[in-house]
Every structure is written in C-alpha cells, then in structure tokens.
Enzyme design. Structure first.
Site, PDB file in Angstrom:
ATOM      1  N   HIS A 161       0.835  -1.225   0.000  1.00  0.00           N
ATOM      2  CA  HIS A 161       0.000   0.000   0.000  1.00  0.00           C
ATOM      3  C   HIS A 161       0.864   1.266   0.000  1.00  0.00           C
ATOM      4  CE1 HIS A 161      -3.395  -2.593   1.510  1.00  0.00           C
ATOM      5  NE2 HIS A 161      -2.385  -3.178   2.127  1.00  0.00           N
ATOM      6  N   SER A 282      15.619  21.270 -17.057  1.00  0.00           N
ATOM      7  CA  SER A 282      14.456  22.122 -17.286  1.00  0.00           C
ATOM      8  C   SER A 282      14.909  23.375 -18.035  1.00  0.00           C
ATOM      9  CB  SER A 282      13.851  22.515 -15.942  1.00  0.00           C
ATOM     10  OG  SER A 282      13.125  23.716 -16.057  1.00  0.00           O
ATOM     11  N   LYS A 288      17.053  21.649 -12.068  1.00  0.00           N
ATOM     12  CA  LYS A 288      16.324  20.397 -12.286  1.00  0.00           C
ATOM     13  C   LYS A 288      17.128  19.326 -13.014  1.00  0.00           C
ATOM     14  CE  LYS A 288      12.532  19.603 -11.481  1.00  0.00           C
ATOM     15  NZ  LYS A 288      11.303  19.989 -12.175  1.00  0.00           N
ATOM     16  N   GLU A 295       9.817   8.384 -16.961  1.00  0.00           N
ATOM     17  CA  GLU A 295       8.471   8.925 -17.201  1.00  0.00           C
ATOM     18  C   GLU A 295       7.939   8.496 -18.560  1.00  0.00           C
ATOM     19  OE1 GLU A 295       8.225  13.150 -15.052  1.00  0.00           O
ATOM     20  OE2 GLU A 295      10.035  12.897 -16.250  1.00  0.00           O
TER      21      GLU A 295
END
Ligand code: ARG
Length: 464
Positions: A161, A282, A288, A295
């Site tokens: 969980h 970024s 970043k 992804e």
C-alpha cells in the site's frame, strides 16, 4: 496479354479506374513495406514448393528466387520505388518481379492469395520480433541479476500500500523484477508456438484445387505446424492479439518499475541516484534533473495498452474469413513492438548504472517499524497465539510511536512487561537487518534463500 480492365493485378473485371482518394485511403504500403523481408522469403519458399510439385520448373524457381533476392537488395539499398497505386508490399514485390522476368513472374501467385500471404508474412515478422524481444528481456534480467552480488548487504524497506511493511534485501527486490520479466519471456515463447503455424496454402479462404504440398512450405519456412482449416487461418489474428497482450504485460511491468524509481530518486526518498545520461534538465529551472526516460517508459505504456484495445475492437464481430478490416492489424502491433523494445533497451543500462544511495537508505531503515512482524513472529515461536501476539506488538508499536523510538530502543521494562514470553533474545529479531536474517521460508528475503536464487539466476542467464 491484352488488358480489358484496370492496370492492377486484380483489374480484369473492372471497367472504371480507381478513385485517387480511395487509393490513398486503402494503401498499406506506407507501413507494410516493413514486411518486405518476410514477404520475399515467404515467396521464395512458396515458389520452391511449387517447383517440387511440378507447378513450376526448377529453372523457373531459380529465376524467381534470383530476382526476388535482387529485389530485396534493392529495397535494402533504398532504391526501390514505392507507389500507393500498388497498394501493399505483396503487389510491389510481385509487380517488380513481373517487370523483370515477365511470364515466369506471373506464375508466382499460383495457389496463393494475398489473404494467406499477408498472414504468413505477419507471422514470420512476429516470430522474428519475439526472438528480438527475448534477447532484450534477457539483457534486462542480466542487468538486475548483475547487481545482486555488489548490493547483497543492502537492506531496503519493502512496501505494501506504499507504506513501509517489512525489510527486504535489495537483491530480493532486483530478483522480483527478474521473475516478472521471466514470465514475460515464457508468455512470448508460448505465443510463438501459435504464431509458428503455416497459413500459406489456405489461399483466399477455401484452399486450392492445385497440387500443392504444404508440408514442404512449412519445412522451408521453419513453421512448427500447418494450420488445418483454411477458413479459420486466413482470418485468424489471435496470434497478433496475443503478441500485443504480451507486449502490454511487459509495458505494465516496466511502468510499475519506472513509477517506483521515479519516486525513489526524488529528494524525498533519495534511495537512488539516476545516471545523468538518462535524465534531462528544465528550460526554466536551472537546478532540475528530471527522470524523463522513466516517465516516458511509464507514459508509453498507454499506447501499448491502447494498441491492444484497438486490435480487440478491430476483430470484434468480424465474420469469416478475410475482411479488409484486417489490414488495420499491423500498425498497432508494429507500434507496440517498437515502443516496448525501445523501453527495454533503455531500461537495461539504466538498471545497471543506477546507484543505490546506501547512506540515505540506512539512515531511515529503522523508521516505520519494519521489524514489527518480526517481533510478532518471535512471540508466536514462543507459543503466543498469532492474534494475541499481533495485539501485543500493536500496543508496543503504539507506545514506540508516542515515544518516537524504534522498537529496539524502547526501555527494556516496557518490552518485558508487554509479554512474559519476551526475554533478551528478542534483540536478535529487532531492527530491519535482524528481521531479514530471521526469515527462513522458501522464496522469502532470507539471505540464504536469496543467495540460492541469485546463483540459480546466474546459471540460467550464464552470468559467471
Ligand atoms: N494489404 C492487405 C492486408 O494487409 C493484404 C491482403 C489484401 N487482400 C485482399 N484480398 N484485398 O490485409
């Protein structure tokens, strides 16, 4: 031969020319040219069979074979002219053959229809693709197994969980994915058996009155079996759907792994340091370093699932036998294959090159009461009924939470007074590392169990 109809292989009966829009709409050459190798070698096998049964002379076969191989070379060199008016790969190859060798070329399509031809080409292509995928899956498994020795002493939290559950060896975690990708390999191997059936000889839908020998064609093309019903096999796309499912299952496995690693490489977790070669920055935030590959692997799963869905909807309610709808079967399969293969081929180096941040993992390993189940099982071994032991440990965890302490740091008095069965030996089972060491069941994260699994995998993957 004087033509009455259209300048098309099937034009004899036609009195009107094809609408240009229709031609563009119905072409498949833009994507099925990808089947050129399978189409040409399927044709060579077919012609060879025809020559064995007397439908072609052996000189005719040799001529056809030579020209087909020359066409293949031309395609590979990028010198072959493509045209939507020739519809598909089958027509292109046949037309080029006829242009070169005339009437002998006109005999190639004897006892064959594009319906059994396209099915054969597609099966050959899926078979080759399964073999390529298998190699990439093995490479990914090797990346996981290859980490196990160096990481053997690392204990990480196991989650259920997404909450801290029980401690596990990092190697146990690596092998969890190795198992998943092993099932993917097994599924593909199983799918391959149904792919590897000869459809050629089914012709349009009924077979042929000409004396063909399908056992020979099957032998030349390395098919394991010969489809027994022409109506069935000329319409069958089960193999493509099955393949698309197997690809989706791989993508689903990859997506869960990618999700996990996206989180585990955040500032909040700091479990993993991703190699910068697989990250991007970024355009506005200079600090970043984003986990784009992970992804995208996660994101591309969507199209893989969508492709499977498209194939199911495509074949729903289709009557026997071949229907032109089936031309829509290839792009989703090609796309899923390309997507999953590329994902696997990036996942493998990423898995091999990512570093576990041992310090960050260790610092927080004794948070979250990963050893609570270990303590409960200690009490069970001392004769306390499971439900009672569960309650005792639950109360102790509550006390520890209130005192903001790990179980092992509770005052001895508190531990002792929780149950008369507790003695000092309890400390051998408290703490994440001890909890792992206490494990013993087959398939558990017990170090000797994991060691045996690693050795087994190394053997299976010839990693020594
Ligand atoms: N391009 C077609 C396909 O992919 C080949 C078979 C066409 N057959 C036919 N009878 N029109 O399905």
């Amino acid at each position: 031969m004087k033509k009455n109809g259209l300048d098309k292989a099937w034009g004899g009966v036609f009195t009107e020319s094809t609408d240009k829009g229709m031609e563009n709409f119905s072409e498949s050459i833009s994507f099925d040219k990808r089947l050129y190798h399978q189409d040409i070698h399927g044709s060579i096998a077919h012609a060879r069979m025809l020559s064995e049964t007397g439908l072609l002379t052996s000189e005719e076969f040799q001529l056809i074979r030579k020209e087909l191989l020359a066409i293949e070379k031309k395609i590979e060199k990028g010198k072959f002219p493509w045209s939507v008016s020739l519809e598909d790969i089958h027509m292109h190859v046949e037309k080029a053959l006829i242009e070169k060798i005339g009437d002998v070329g006109r005999k190639l399509h004897t006892a064959r229809s594009r319906n059994d031809q396209v099915s054969t080409d597609f099966r050959l292509w899926v078979r080759d693709s399964i073999d390529l995928l298998d190699r990439s899956l093995i490479a990914l498994q090797k990346a996981f197994v290859g980490r196990c020795d160096a990481d053997f002493d690392i204990v990480i939290p196991g989650y259920t969980h997404t909450r801290r559950a029980q401690p596990v060896l990092a190697a146990h975690y690596w092998l969890a994915y190795t198992e998943k990708f092993e099932r993917d390999r097994q599924r593909l191997a199983d799918c391959r058996k149904r792919v590897n059936q000869l459809s050629l000889g089914a012709a349009a839908c009924a077979g042929t009155s000409l004396p063909i020998d399908r056992t020979k064609t099957a032998e030349y093309l390395d098919f394991e079996g010969i489809a027994a019903n022409s109506l069935d096999i000329s319409s069958d796309r089960d193999f493509a759907l099955e393949f698309a499912f197997d690809l989706s299952q791989i993508a689903l496995h990859l997506s869960g792994w990618a999700e996990e690693w996206i989180w585990w490489s955040t500032e909040e977790f700091r479990f993993l340091d991703l190699p910068q070669a697989f990250c991007t920055g970024s355009s506005i935030m200079p600090q970043k370093v984003n986990p784009d590959v992970l992804e995208l692997i996660r994101g591309k799963t969507a199209r893989t699932i969508g492709n499977l869905q498209a194939l199911m909807v495509l074949t729903k309610g289709l009557p026997l036998a071949y229907n032109r709808d089936l031309q829509e079967d290839k792009e989703p399969v090609f796309d899923s294959f390309d997507t999953v293969l590329a994902s696997l081929d990036l996942a493998a180096p990423l898995v091999a090159q990512t570093a576990v941040n041992r310090k960050a993992v260790a610092e927080r390993l004794n948070r979250g009461y990963l050893d609570a189940t270990s303590l409960m099982e200690y009490l069970i071994r001392k004769g306390v009924p499971q439900r009672t032991a569960h309650g005792i440990v639950g109360h102790l965890v509550r006390t520890a939470i209130d005192a903001d302490l790990p179980l092992a740091d509770l005052p001895w008095k508190t531990l002792k007074s929780a149950a008369k069965e507790i003695d000092k030996s309890v400390y051998q089972f408290l703490g994440a590392e001890n909890a792992v060491k206490a494990m013993r069941s087959f398939g558990s994260t017990a170090p000797d169990q994991v060691r045996a699994q690693i050795d087994g995998w190394k053997k299976r993957l010839s990693l020594h």
